[in-house]
Design a protein around this motif. Structure first.
Motif, PDB file in Angstrom:
ATOM      1  N   ALA A 182       0.835  -1.212   0.000  1.00  0.00           N
ATOM      2  CA  ALA A 182       0.000   0.000   0.000  1.00  0.00           C
ATOM      3  C   ALA A 182       0.865   1.255   0.000  1.00  0.00           C
ATOM      4  O   ALA A 182       0.552   2.241  -0.688  1.00  0.00           O
ATOM      5  CB  ALA A 182      -0.923  -0.005   1.207  1.00  0.00           C
ATOM      6  N   TRP A 183       1.967   1.225   0.752  1.00  0.00           N
ATOM      7  CA  TRP A 183       2.879   2.380   0.792  1.00  0.00           C
ATOM      8  C   TRP A 183       3.508   2.615  -0.581  1.00  0.00           C
ATOM      9  O   TRP A 183       3.587   3.767  -1.046  1.00  0.00           O
ATOM     10  CB  TRP A 183       3.950   2.131   1.858  1.00  0.00           C
ATOM     11  N   LEU A 184       3.961   1.549  -1.237  1.00  0.00           N
ATOM     12  CA  LEU A 184       4.540   1.704  -2.568  1.00  0.00           C
ATOM     13  C   LEU A 184       3.519   2.276  -3.551  1.00  0.00           C
ATOM     14  O   LEU A 184       3.859   3.127  -4.381  1.00  0.00           O
ATOM     15  CB  LEU A 184       5.066   0.366  -3.086  1.00  0.00           C
ATOM     16  N   GLU A 185       2.293   1.821  -3.467  1.00  0.00           N
ATOM     17  CA  GLU A 185       1.251   2.371  -4.341  1.00  0.00           C
ATOM     18  C   GLU A 185       1.068   3.869  -4.086  1.00  0.00           C
ATOM     19  O   GLU A 185       0.922   4.652  -5.033  1.00  0.00           O
ATOM     20  CB  GLU A 185      -0.068   1.617  -4.126  1.00  0.00           C
ATOM     21  N   ARG A 186       1.058   4.259  -2.810  1.00  0.00           N
ATOM     22  CA  ARG A 186       0.937   5.690  -2.496  1.00  0.00           C
ATOM     23  C   ARG A 186       2.118   6.468  -3.061  1.00  0.00           C
ATOM     24  O   ARG A 186       1.945   7.540  -3.663  1.00  0.00           O
ATOM     25  CB  ARG A 186       0.858   5.900  -0.978  1.00  0.00           C
ATOM     26  N   CYS A 187       3.316   5.949  -2.849  1.00  0.00           N
ATOM     27  CA  CYS A 187       4.517   6.642  -3.331  1.00  0.00           C
ATOM     28  C   CYS A 187       4.517   6.785  -4.845  1.00  0.00           C
ATOM     29  O   CYS A 187       4.757   7.879  -5.388  1.00  0.00           O
ATOM     30  CB  CYS A 187       5.768   5.879  -2.899  1.00  0.00           C
ATOM     31  N   LEU A 188       4.262   5.684  -5.534  1.00  0.00           N
ATOM     32  CA  LEU A 188       4.455   5.635  -6.976  1.00  0.00           C
ATOM     33  C   LEU A 188       3.278   6.196  -7.765  1.00  0.00           C
ATOM     34  O   LEU A 188       3.339   6.271  -8.999  1.00  0.00           O
ATOM     35  CB  LEU A 188       4.767   4.203  -7.405  1.00  0.00           C
ATOM     36  N   HIS A 189       2.241   6.645  -7.066  1.00  0.00           N
ATOM     37  CA  HIS A 189       1.138   7.316  -7.736  1.00  0.00           C
ATOM     38  C   HIS A 189       1.029   8.784  -7.340  1.00  0.00           C
ATOM     39  O   HIS A 189       0.037   9.441  -7.676  1.00  0.00           O
ATOM     40  CB  HIS A 189      -0.177   6.574  -7.487  1.00  0.00           C
ATOM     41  N   ARG A 190       2.036   9.293  -6.661  1.00  0.00           N
ATOM     42  CA  ARG A 190       2.098  10.733  -6.422  1.00  0.00           C
ATOM     43  C   ARG A 190       2.317  11.449  -7.759  1.00  0.00           C
ATOM     44  O   ARG A 190       2.928  10.885  -8.687  1.00  0.00           O
ATOM     45  CB  ARG A 190       3.240  11.061  -5.452  1.00  0.00           C
ATOM     46  N   PRO A 191       1.859  12.691  -7.898  1.00  0.00           N
ATOM     47  CA  PRO A 191       2.041  13.395  -9.179  1.00  0.00           C
ATOM     48  C   PRO A 191       3.497  13.432  -9.642  1.00  0.00           C
ATOM     49  O   PRO A 191       3.778  13.235 -10.831  1.00  0.00           O
ATOM     50  CB  PRO A 191       1.487  14.781  -8.884  1.00  0.00           C
ATOM     51  N   ALA A 192       4.420  13.682  -8.728  1.00  0.00           N
ATOM     52  CA  ALA A 192       5.836  13.739  -9.117  1.00  0.00           C
ATOM     53  C   ALA A 192       6.327  12.379  -9.597  1.00  0.00           C
ATOM     54  O   ALA A 192       7.104  12.291 -10.560  1.00  0.00           O
ATOM     55  CB  ALA A 192       6.686  14.229  -7.942  1.00  0.00           C
ATOM     56  N   ALA A 193       5.890  11.319  -8.927  1.00  0.00           N
ATOM     57  CA  ALA A 193       6.290   9.976  -9.351  1.00  0.00           C
ATOM     58  C   ALA A 193       5.708   9.642 -10.711  1.00  0.00           C
ATOM     59  O   ALA A 193       6.393   9.047 -11.563  1.00  0.00           O
ATOM     60  CB  ALA A 193       5.837   8.952  -8.311  1.00  0.00           C
ATOM     61  N   LEU A 194       4.459  10.020 -10.933  1.00  0.00           N
ATOM     62  CA  LEU A 194       3.843   9.739 -12.230  1.00  0.00           C
ATOM     63  C   LEU A 194       4.563  10.479 -13.358  1.00  0.00           C
ATOM     64  O   LEU A 194       4.706   9.943 -14.463  1.00  0.00           O
ATOM     65  CB  LEU A 194       2.362  10.118 -12.191  1.00  0.00           C
ATOM     66  N   ALA A 195       5.024  11.703 -13.079  1.00  0.00           N
ATOM     67  CA  ALA A 195       5.776  12.451 -14.095  1.00  0.00           C
ATOM     68  C   ALA A 195       7.082  11.742 -14.432  1.00  0.00           C
ATOM     69  O   ALA A 195       7.451  11.621 -15.614  1.00  0.00           O
ATOM     70  CB  ALA A 195       6.056  13.864 -13.599  1.00  0.00           C
TER      71      ALA A 195
END
Length: 203
Positions: A182-195
């Motif tokens: 769940a933490w990785l999903e939160r991290c990797l779907h942040r706007p900066a991560a998506l960019a």
């Protein structure tokens, strides 16, 4: 202007993500794996002949996580917190590099990076076991909190999730680590991560 040297399909991905989180203007100087890494001009920035490297004015840095700590320090809190939490950021960043990444890469090389004929199933299993042992630690650290240091996202999350990106993207079995997943999903779907992921995952 911050200049990042590398390709998004390398550890430079972590630095792109951090720069996006920091909200700092940067320029990505394309440099892939190959002879360009050994060119004299690049060796002045990274004498290891690897990517990434960074220029920020007169400062040249190599090592992706060191670059990220620099970028976060320029941004300041909350990305780089103050006081004891700054020390905790360093702890988790070094843990990512020394504990998590070796096991993750042992698994990765023998699962999807090397050609199939060169993969060693025993080494893959050993890497997976080592990574699972570290994920046990992370599972306990996260507990009921959203981020590594509590309820505020910091560069520690970016650094550790960046190290774990390859395992996550290549379907490492996280079934026994529900909080980590769940933490990785939160991290990797942040706007900066998506960019940053848009560059990393482009064809």
């Amino acid at each position: 202007m911050i200049r990042l040297y590398g390709t998004p399909k390398s550890r430079a991905f972590r630095c792109i993500w951090a720069a996006e989180e920091a909200g700092l203007p940067y320029e990505l100087i394309p440099l892939g794996f190959g002879p360009g890494m050994k060119a004299p001009a690049h060796l002045k920035l990274n004498p290891n002949g690897k990517i990434p490297a960074m220029e920020d004015g007169a400062l040249a840095l190599f090592e992706s996580l060191a670059i990220n700590l620099h970028l976060a320090a320029k941004a300041g809190p909350p990305l780089m917190p103050l006081g004891d939490d700054a020390s905790r950021v360093l702890q988790w960043t070094l843990w990512a590099a020394t504990e998590v990444e070796p096991a993750a890469m042992q698994w990765a090389y023998n699962t999807y990076i090397r050609p199939a004929a060169e993969r060693d199933p025993g080494q893959a299993a050993a890497g997976a076991a080592g990574l699972n042992a570290r994920l046990d630690v992370l599972e306990g650290q996260l507990g009921a909190q959203s981020w590594l240091l509590g309820e505020t996202y910091t560069i520690a999350d970016c650094n550790l999730a960046g190290v774990l990106y390859g395992a996550w993207a290549n379907k490492f079995d996280l079934g026994g680590h529900t909080r980590v997943k769940a933490w990785l999903e939160r991290c990797l779907h942040r706007p900066a991560a998506l960019a940053a992921r848009a560059l990393r995952e482009a064809p």
